[in-house]
Design a protein around this motif. Structure first.
Motif, PDB file in Angstrom:
ATOM      1  N   ARG A   1      -2.791  -3.404   2.229  1.00  0.00           N
ATOM      2  CA  ARG A   1      -2.014  -3.173   3.450  1.00  0.00           C
ATOM      3  C   ARG A   1      -1.368  -4.455   3.959  1.00  0.00           C
ATOM      4  O   ARG A   1      -0.347  -4.397   4.649  1.00  0.00           O
TER       5      ARG A   1
ATOM      6  N   SER B   1       2.034  -4.509   2.911  1.00  0.00           N
ATOM      7  CA  SER B   1       2.889  -3.626   3.720  1.00  0.00           C
ATOM      8  C   SER B   1       3.238  -4.308   5.035  1.00  0.00           C
ATOM      9  O   SER B   1       4.392  -4.256   5.489  1.00  0.00           O
TER      10      SER B   1
ATOM     11  N   LEU C   1      -6.861  -2.804   8.921  1.00  0.00           N
ATOM     12  CA  LEU C   1      -6.451  -3.924   8.077  1.00  0.00           C
ATOM     13  C   LEU C   1      -7.123  -5.173   8.632  1.00  0.00           C
ATOM     14  O   LEU C   1      -7.092  -5.414   9.838  1.00  0.00           O
TER      15      LEU C   1
ATOM     16  N   ALA D   1       0.812  -1.218   0.000  1.00  0.00           N
ATOM     17  CA  ALA D   1       0.000   0.000   0.000  1.00  0.00           C
ATOM     18  C   ALA D   1       0.850   1.274   0.000  1.00  0.00           C
ATOM     19  O   ALA D   1       0.454   2.294  -0.548  1.00  0.00           O
ATOM     20  N   ARG D   2       2.031   1.186   0.588  1.00  0.00           N
ATOM     21  CA  ARG D   2       2.850   2.393   0.729  1.00  0.00           C
ATOM     22  C   ARG D   2       3.450   2.846  -0.592  1.00  0.00           C
ATOM     23  O   ARG D   2       3.816   4.001  -0.757  1.00  0.00           O
TER      24      ARG D   2
ATOM     25  N   HIS E   1      -0.458  -1.203  10.568  1.00  0.00           N
ATOM     26  CA  HIS E   1      -1.098  -0.907   9.288  1.00  0.00           C
ATOM     27  C   HIS E   1      -2.610  -0.926   9.383  1.00  0.00           C
ATOM     28  O   HIS E   1      -3.287  -1.215   8.410  1.00  0.00           O
TER      29      HIS E   1
END
Lengths: 1053, 84
Positions: free
Chosen positions: A538, A541, A761, A388-389, A758
């Motif tokens: 996420r 991540s 999620l 996601a980042r 995160h």
């Protein structure tokens, strides 16, 4: 030719009250030959309008009512493809050159993009009419002259409208004089905002919503009358009087228009190819290279498979598309961005060799035809999950590489559903806000046209009376069911074109950054444009962070190479203790795992597909489990099904199996089989289902399959119907599920820590993850100004809560605090902290109440006193002040941090609960089936999934100090307690019932559900949900106002 | 100035004249026509308005400017406004 050239659809967002279908249907009934959709500053309706207009045999004209500098309105109609492109360019410039949501076109752009466009002076909010109405005739003349100079006298018209507004006659006579003086014609429209007169009320309500007014309020944008509907020729002539010739001018303009939108004419962007090489050859090279890397040696089976796939790709001219996706994932790999392809793309061996997916479709025997086929000849969907980042970084790469004007985010249109329609319509109709809020909150997630039934039938509403006024509200809500409310940006969809997108749509600024086109997914597909779903996940991540965290101590750890047959991991999965595991953490999945006893990756993949509405409604779950446990014999309705269904115990679990069955039993071509699957999957019309079913029966009989057997097989695959997973998707998700279970089993602190970092999620809120940590013996270490960082962090045998979790604490303040600590060392005392860190009082209060200073001064109430009433000496002098109770501490932590660090609220209630015969979650495993039981906990996510019988079953979990208790509520009990479950959950729920069947996992069948109430007032503290932040405020207020240390002030004490 | 009146209409439903103050007033010109849905949420009926110039049938006088309306669904006519 009878033409309505100024019509608004619901894509005018709260300024169009009839669907395109209704508009066109009425237009056809009125004998309208041509119709223009002219929504405000957008062409979002274009594709749907063209598609429907073809069905109704009405000439579609694409236009827009744009906002021009002034500001004012101007209606633009495209005459042809060039005109449409210019219209899209103008609208795009209006959006992209101005602040978001304030589009405006200037004269320079009008002049630059005028070709192929006819302009109408617009409604009373058009510059010319508005100036005339203010008697500024000379200025009106100048504006009109300017437009004539831009568009020319043949392509600029003064618009009059048959809408029977006071002052029309005078206005139109002035417009006629103006036209005569400039050699410009009048043109008649009706500025249509709804199909029929009776739709006006809905338009009026939508206007109230748009202007945030009530029906009883006055607002200039409210229309005086209901005349802006699609009028017949006679009605138009009557309203126009002796200016009816202007209606003929509308017909003449319509005759000049040619449809300017080619459906299915998009083409693929080109990846840069080495000199002289074709896309097909380059793709072949990349696939071959990937195959060698993936497999080492290319077997003849692999070669055959790849040849077959590449031949289909080549025949469908999709080599460019595959190379495009290859290029995107190549970039991600080079940058070390974690990603994985999902969906049916995993059916392709070529996609695996191109590193688009991680599923070896060849060895899994997955069907390429599920992904793409010559018969279907459609662009396949390739969806990729990215960390996601970094997903936006990947999108930026695509934009840079393929051109800013050729790449845009795909739009979504938020539509009215039951809750939103009731809320907004109710507000406009002046219902009491509390009543509307309660009604909307209680409604299930149903369409807006299902409210009346829901309220009549659902037990949540029993005892409530909804009189005539409410019936009006329900019907108003029903009228806007499915209407677009406002545009948004698709989560991951981007459209990529080989030429500027203006040929197809207009662009505007996306709220999330970058540009978004004015078409949704369906529109993009209908135009034949390339759409990619670059999703941000996420979980990716969290995995990435977990791996990085593990590697600090174990540099050799390789997530991609974890053993796929790890007994410990399967043991964890089979225990059902899978909170946090990707796709395996819901109560239904946890219950399934306890019965399934997964021992291979195949079992996990099957789990993905089993807990889906399709298999549940198709009665696949129980036979699958019974056969797997050997309690039921594996049977096949026909011998030809054995090779297809053997791996799933004779039941249909995957969409691919539907295709294979249709091929084996009825001799369907892959394309025919896929059509069968699509008809079922998309739950289209019954007629379509019947047609394809009949076709299946005929073909099966021709192949010697008996009528009964064919019918039985058809019933099985029809029962499977919608919402099933394709095996490729299940395989892609199953792999992640297994690997995250591996992380949870071998590295629980690192993994849970990353999950907490995160949020949001997964299935559970933060406090449940914290409870899961504690259940696993991992301490949730409290907030500490000397130890907490910017993120959750694994520390010794626990996970430290970060400062960033404190609600309302500015990010800059958090950074200052941590940097000061790093610069000059730990804070030695409260005064030391005050000296070194400058924070506002509210922030300090939150830190105190959340326990951030407990390690340096444990009395939170004394600190609060020192903060609010300083100057009385050393804080230690206040140590005598009675500190917050444990209940109060937890209450504050919950509200400020969203989790508990001083313990769990059920701990303080346990004695009271124990006295009343309530047991905790640990004790459940000792109970026998059918035994009466009482439990209590924080209720988590009650939900009503679809069931095979169609009856309502509610599943929820209760969180107590030791873990989770799963609760099942059957229809009879649900009908009694629906208001408790869905009318606003209590902080703690008491459940009385009996232990369910052990075979179905550890679950309680509820008989009674009630909000927790202590036996006697004052025996135990109460807890509240984080949303009740005013209670924190009351605590602070008590401290501020009391002359002496105040008494505890939480409710229930 | 809101007063119920009796109105004579032509074949198309447009007003030709009305009785007021004991006399009949002939409509010389319809200057403007519009419709108004009013407070539909309160059950108010839609109205059609006419801004007209009128002359008394008997006697001399300057034309008067006034507004009359009828409920769209009925033959209920009202003299709404007379301009000084």
């Amino acid at each position: 030719m009878f033409a309505h050239l100024h019509c608004h659809s619901p894509y005018s967002f709260l300024d169009g009250a009839s669907s395109l279908d209704r508009m066109l249907s009425r237009a056809r009934d009125l004998g309208v030959d041509a119709m223009a959709i002219t929504d405000h500053d957008n062409v979002s309706a274009a594709v749907e309008f063209c598609r429907l207009a073809r069905d109704y045999d009405i000439k579609p004209i694409l236009g827009a009512e744009i906002t021009v500098s002034g500001p004012g309105h101007l209606v633009l109609l495209s005459l042809d493809e060039d005109g449409y492109e210019n219209l899209c360019r103008l609208i795009s410039r209006a959006h992209l050159d101005n602040p978001r949501l304030e589009p405006q076109v200037d004269d320079d752009n009008l002049r630059r993009h005028r070709d192929g466009i006819v302009a109408l002076s617009g409604c009373r909010r058009g510059l010319i009419s508005s100036l005339i109405l203010r008697r500024r005739y000379r200025e009106a003349h100048e504006v009109a002259r300017n437009y004539v100079s831009i568009f020319g006298p043949r392509s600029f018209f003064l618009e009059i409208q048959a809408d029977l507004i006071p002052g029309n006659r005078g206005l139109y006579l002035r417009l006629k004089e103006l036209g005569d003086s400039l050699g410009v014609q009048l043109l008649a429209t009706n500025n249509v905002h709804h199909a029929a007169k009776e739709d006006f009320k809905i338009h009026d309500l939508l206007t109230c919503i748009r202007t945030r007014t009530l029906l009883r309020d006055v607002h200039p944008q409210r229309r005086l009358n209901a005349e802006n509907y699609l009028k017949s020729w006679d009605e138009m002539v009557w309203a126009l009087g002796d200016l009816d010739f202007a209606l003929y001018n509308a017909g003449r303009v319509a005759e000049r228009c040619r449809q300017g939108l080619g459906l299915g004419q998009g083409s693929y962007p080109q990846v840069d190819l080495p000199g002289g090489m074709t896309a097909g050859r380059f793709l072949r090279e990349q696939v071959d290279r990937g195959a060698r890397e993936r497999y080492g040696e290319i077997s003849s089976a692999l070669q055959d498979r790849l040849d077959r796939e590449l031949a289909v790709i080549s025949d469908l001219d999709m080599a460019g598309y595959f190379l495009l996706v290859w290029d995107v994932v190549r970039y991600a790999r080079e940058k070390g961005i974690r990603y994985a392809g999902r969906g049916s793309a995993a059916d392709s061996a070529a996609a695996y060799c191109l590193y688009i997916t991680e599923v070896d479709s060849l060895s899994r025997g997955l069907l390429f035809e599920r992904f793409m086929s010559r018969e279907r000849a459609e662009q396949p969907d390739i969806d990729i999950d990215f960390d996601a980042r970094y997903r936006d970084e990947v999108m930026d790469y695509v934009r840079r590489t393929y051109g800013e004007d050729r790449v845009a985010r795909v739009a979504t249109f938020s539509t009215f559903r039951a809750r939103s329609a009731i809320r907004e319509m109710g507000r406009a109709m002046d219902f009491p806000p509390d009543e509307i809020s309660r009604l909307a909150r209680t409604l299930p997630h149903v369409p807006a046209d299902d409210v009346e039934r829901a309220v009549r039938e659902m037990p949540e509403f029993r005892g409530r009376t909804y009189d005539g006024k409410y019936i009006d509200l329900f019907r108003a809500a029903a009228s806007v069911a499915g209407y677009p409310r406002h545009p948004g940006t698709h989560l991951g969809g981007i459209v990529i074109s080989n030429r500027p997108l203006f040929a197809f749509t207009a662009l505007q600024q996306a709220a999330v950054g970058g540009t978004v086109c004015q078409l949704d997914k369906r529109g993009v597909e209908d135009l034949g444009l390339v759409k990619l779903d670059l999703l941000s996940l996420r979980t990716m991540s969290a995995i990435d962070d977990t791996v990085a965290s593990i590697k600090v101590k174990d540099p050799g750890f390789d997530y991609d190479a974890v053993a796929l047959d790890d007994p410990g991991t399967f043991s964890l999965i089979s225990s059902g203790n899978t909170v946090g595991v990707f796709q395996l953490e819901s109560p239904a999945q946890r219950a399934l795992q306890q019965r399934l006893n997964a021992s291979s990756l195949e079992d996990v993949i099957a789990s993905m597909a089993l807990i889906r509405p399709g298999p549940i409604q198709g009665n696949m779950v129980e036979p699958y489990l019974a056969r797997r446990e050997g309690k039921e014999q594996v049977a096949y309705p026909h011998p030809s099904l054995e090779p297809i269904l053997a791996k799933t115990m004779g039941v249909v679990l995957f969409q691919e199996q539907v295709i294979e069955i249709a091929t084996a039993v009825a001799g369907f071509t892959p394309g025919e089989s896929d059509r069968l699957r699509r008809v079922m999957t998309h739950a289209r019309s019954q007629r379509e289902m019947d047609d394809i079913g009949q076709h299946f029966m005929i073909r099966a009989r021709e192949r010697g399959v008996s009528e009964d057997v064919a019918r039985d097989i058809l019933a099985q695959i029809s029962g499977y119907a919608s919402y099933g997973f394709c095996e490729a998707h299940a395989a892609a998700f199953g792999l992640h599920a297994y690997k995250t279970a591996y992380l949870l089993h071998h590295h629980p602190a690192h993994f849970l820590c990353s999950l907490m970092n995160h949020q949001p999620l997964g299935y559970y809120p933060l406090h449940t993850l914290a409870a899961e940590c504690r259940r696993r013996g991992i301490k949730v270490l409290p907030l500490d100004v000397n130890k907490s960082d910017l993120q959750f962090r694994v520390e010794d045998r626990g996970i430290r809560v970060p400062v960033t979790l404190v609600k309302g604490l500015p990010r800059t303040a958090v950074k200052d605090l941590v940097e000061e600590r790093q610069r000059a060392g730990s804070f030695r005392s409260w005064p030391d902290f005050r000296d070194r860190v400058s924070l506002k009082r509210d922030a300090l209060e939150s830190l105190i109440l959340a326990g951030a200073f407990d390690a340096i001064f444990p009395n939170r109430r004394a600190l609060l006193w020192d903060l609010l009433a300083p100057g009385r000496g050393d804080v230690t002098a206040r140590e005598h002040i009675e500190d917050l109770s444990i209940t109060e501490r937890m209450d504050c932590e919950y509200k400020i941090l969203g989790l508990f660090t001083s313990g769990h609220p059920l701990i303080s209630l346990r004695k009271s609960l124990g006295d009343r015969g309530f047991i905790d979650s640990r004790a459940l495993s000792h109970l026998r089936e059918g035994q009466e039981v009482r439990v209590a906990g924080i209720p988590i996510r009650p939900h009503r999934p679809p069931t095979r019988s169609g009856r309502v079953v509610v599943f929820l979990s209760l969180e107590d100090e030791w873990g989770l208790v799963d609760v099942t509520v059957f229809e009879k009990t649900y009908r009694k307690y629906a208001a408790v479950l869905f009318g606003g959950l209590p902080p703690v729920l008491e459940v009385r019932g009996r232990m369910g069947s052990r075979e179905r996992g550890l679950s309680i069948i509820a008989r009674h559900l009630n909000p927790y109430s202590p036996g006697k007032p004052g025996r135990a503290g109460s807890i509240s949900r984080p949303a009740d932040i005013e209670q924190v405020e009351s605590q602070k207020a008590a401290v501020r106002t009391g002359a002496e240390p105040p008494p505890p002030c939480l409710p229930g004490q | 100035m809101i007063k119920e009146i009796q109105v004579r209409i032509d074949e198309e439903g447009n007003p030709r004249g009305f009785f007021h103050n004991g006399g009949y007033w002939r409509i010389r010109e319809i200057i403007d026509t519009w419709r108004d849905t009013g407070q539909w949420w309160e059950g108010e009926a839609e109205k059609i308005f006419f801004r007209v110039t009128v002359l008394p049938v008997r006697g001399e006088g300057v034309p008067a400017l006034c507004e009359i309306y009828a409920d769209v669904d009925g033959d209920h006519w009202v003299l709404y406004l007379i301009y000084d």
